[in-house]
Design an enzyme around this catalytic site. Sequence first.
Site, PDB file in Angstrom:
ATOM      1  CB  ALA A 330      -2.880   6.731  -2.047  1.00  0.00           C
ATOM      2  CB  SER A 331       0.282   3.184  -3.013  1.00  0.00           C
ATOM      3  OG  SER A 331      -0.779   2.639  -3.756  1.00  0.00           O
TER       4      SER A 331
END
Lengths: 602, 442
Positions: A330-331
């Site tokens: 993810a981020s």
Amino acid sequence: MTLLRSLSTPTLPLQTARSVGRQNQAIVLMVLLSGIIIGGLGGRLVHLQLVDGDRNRQLAETNRIRLIPKPPERGKIFDRKGRILAGSRLSHSVYLQPLTQKKADWHKTRQRLADILNIPVQAIERRLAEEGYRSPYMVRIARGVSPQKVTALEEYRAELEGVEVDAEAMRDYPHGDLGAHVIGYTGEMNDQELQRRQGKDYRLGDVIGQMGIEAAFEQQLRGEWGGQQVEVDGAGTVLNVLGEKETRAGKDVTVTLDLELQKAAEAALGIQKGAIVALDPNTGAILAMVSRPGFDPNLFTTHMSDEKWKQLQSQDQPFLNRVLQSYPPASTFKIVTTTAGLESGKFSPQTVLNTYPSLHVSGVDFGEWNHAGFGPQGFVGAMTWSSDTFFYQIGLGMGEKPLIEWTRRYGFGQKTGIELSAEESPGLVPDALWKQKQVKQAWFVGDTVNMTIGQGYLEASPLQVAGMFAIAANGGYRVKPHLLKENATAQAWRQPLNLRSDTIRLLREGLRGVISTGTGQALNIPTLPPVAGKSGTAEDMGQGSHTWFGAFAPYDKPEIVVVAMGEFSGGSGGSVTAPMVRQVMEAYFKPKQTKAKAQQHR
Amino acid sequence: MIPNSHSSTSTPNRVMFRKSKPVLPPYLKGLLQPWKDMDWLLFTVPICLTILGGLMIGSVEANAKLTDWWRHWITGSIGIGLAMLIARWRYDQLLQWKWWVYGITNGMLLLVMFFGTEGLGAQRWINVFGFYLQPSEFAKLGIIITIAALLHQRSASTIPMVIKVLTVAGIPWVLVFVEPNLGTSLVFGAITLGMLYWGNANPGWLLLLVSPVISAILFNMLLPVWGIGIAAIALWIALVGVIAWKTLPWKTYGTFAPVVLNLVAGGLGRFLWEFVLKDYQKDRLMMFRNPEQDPLGGGYHLIQSRIAIGAGEFWGRGLYKGTQTQLNFIPEQHTDFIFTAIGEELGFIGAAAVLLAFLLICYRLLVIAQNAKDDFGSLIAIGVFSMIIFQVTINIGMTINLSPVTGIPLPWLSYGNAALLMNFLALGLVESVANFRQRLKF
């Protein structure tokens, strides 16, 4: 006949030209020599078979030779400050003489034994079958037998011919399920495992490390078997020790884990399914490693009942060390996207891009996480607010090549080199070739866009993510995560990524911004030194999202990287996993700050 | 004077040993004409041993299916057939082929180094059309033929000739040693020494040849025993000096060099033992002296082998009835430890019969060596003799804890196709020597 023979006999008389074998009556000497040698062997036979024959017959007939193997004491495992993580305690084991089961009242013995030890009769039979009924070795049928059961065995001694009780060191994990995955557990090896290790001083029923440090450092920890060969009388009493070999205890192993920090990390993760890992970004030394769901490794040192086993198995893979399993990062992965964007030369450090509610790329809408956008942003601001559309544009601008290349350089898609490599997943860095082979599709621009924010096919383990944060923390060096304290090669291993100073600066400022003004404000507290970090929330249809938070501190001179990951936890990285990281950080810095304060006051 | 044993009218004054001839019906006599002067006693005894070997292998395997015992008989039958063929074929043709034989021997050993199959920690086997061959076994016969041919041309009564023989034997020796196959390399050594002795080499030289090894052993055994130990070593070195003085052509250097060499060898042996060899290596070498020191490892089997043989007592426990054998207490029992099964199940009677059989074989080999028509044949018989007596001694010695475990098979009894075949080929060759001992016949 005579005629034939005389015809066939050549007229030329053949001179016997033999000149060899003439010295010193060689023939006589050779005949004598053969006689003496073979006579000598015969003499020995006379002694063994005729003089000592009766005794040897007796030894063979009653098979009065017993082999009593003595298992070595396993080495202890200590944390970095010498506190014990795994040791041994004395316990009782029950052994059975395999030939016992040829006796008439074997079924009675067997039943009595099963009753006292509370194990099924079939289990006893199975062990005997594994060892072979004719084995000269005593077979261990139970370990960790309680004192009450030992007393009971003594009581029924008359019925239990061929059964022996012996003291034996048992593995003991004083902290229970603490660090169960990283420390691992020990258990008896089965038939198949034995075949794999044939000829390496292993025997059936041998206790070996099955996971974690116990398995990785099996060689050092196990030591060497010893034992006795003894002559016994009909009742099994030892008459005579024929030979003895000392056992050699295993070596102790000191690991990089910190017991206090491990405890804090265990408490921080609580009952959340997931993982936490803490490491020193300068050396790669792992300070804490937690995985949930967990288990108590002490369960394996005794006979585990079926209910207990079922209960363990009902949880979702409790023996999986989730720190080493892979998930979409993810981020948190925006660290790599930032690096790739700047290092590819396609974007200058001064780049400012507008951000949008969503970005339309080749027919698909790629949304901003807040569905609104954050206005025009530079690299630092985009990291701070975790703007998806900013990084989409970075990905589109540079193309997938530099992104994939930098992902690999950061250590993704390959094992980190930690000693637990047997349990480690290398993760996955997708590329056109892989996609063609596995998904049977070409690489689309959308794949690049997904990858910029750590989604799509990309998969990374929490340990790899921790390695990524370590690079941002230590100014651009890959380090080798390791557990052995004396692992000099791992400590010395530092691979420079040769990042430009602007790249490092922007990365660090962006990650600092996350804590001071962005999604990671949970860590912006006075009890901690300045922290830098990044959240991540991997959207997952149906089961809830995986949440991430990775951080390092102190900002100026980082000493620790902590990464927490919640598997299908739902919520966001900032709300679910950031507080976990804070708890671990607090536990790490609290003793240091009190010490510093104490020094100030002095 | 021509020895002429088949003709009763001639005076067999040079023939030391005579054998009685079997009485056969005339039609068989004609059929067997080509083998007329073969040594039938020498031929029969190994066949009996092979039959016994098959039975014993079957007994060992009654409870542990390692291989099929009847293969031993099949290979044996092929071996007997080949031996018969060789026996009627003129062995002295090999004289012209000696370098071919030597080349093939070394070639096979080289081949096994590069394309061999690993087994028991060494490169020993080579796969030829699905058959696993062990070139080191055939190499034994190869060096017997080569050395015999060399010494046939010139006897070993000069030092350069001895050196030539040692060099020729040295190459296959090294190839086998690096396999590593210590057992076979020792057999090579025994063959070479035996043939050199028979080839008129001065026994003093041969003693000097093995003296460094003896020194190395003596230094290790006696040096720790001060006083008497030192005295004994001094005596031994002095003996080496005297032998060198008496037998070597160059008095001063000839005496000095072996003495120094022995002192160096002794010191080196001591150094190797103390500082280079690891404990487990020492244990393996010395296990037979004291098997009790490793009761759970290799020592266990040595103790069990000794007990098994002893338990046979006089009449044995009966085929298939030896408890030690049937319970598979002894490893490799169908190959290297087959004598243990004989000792236990057939008792002293059986074991002594086997020993007598080997003694008989040795005796007949020596008779053939004595009566051969030329040096080549005589030396072949001695080479085979050296091989058999050495293997028998070391193998049986191992099972009764008299010699170290080196992996040398017992001729005709141990399971192993290559060894069995080679033993029969050697037998055939010696029979050819016997068959053509006094004159050309055809």
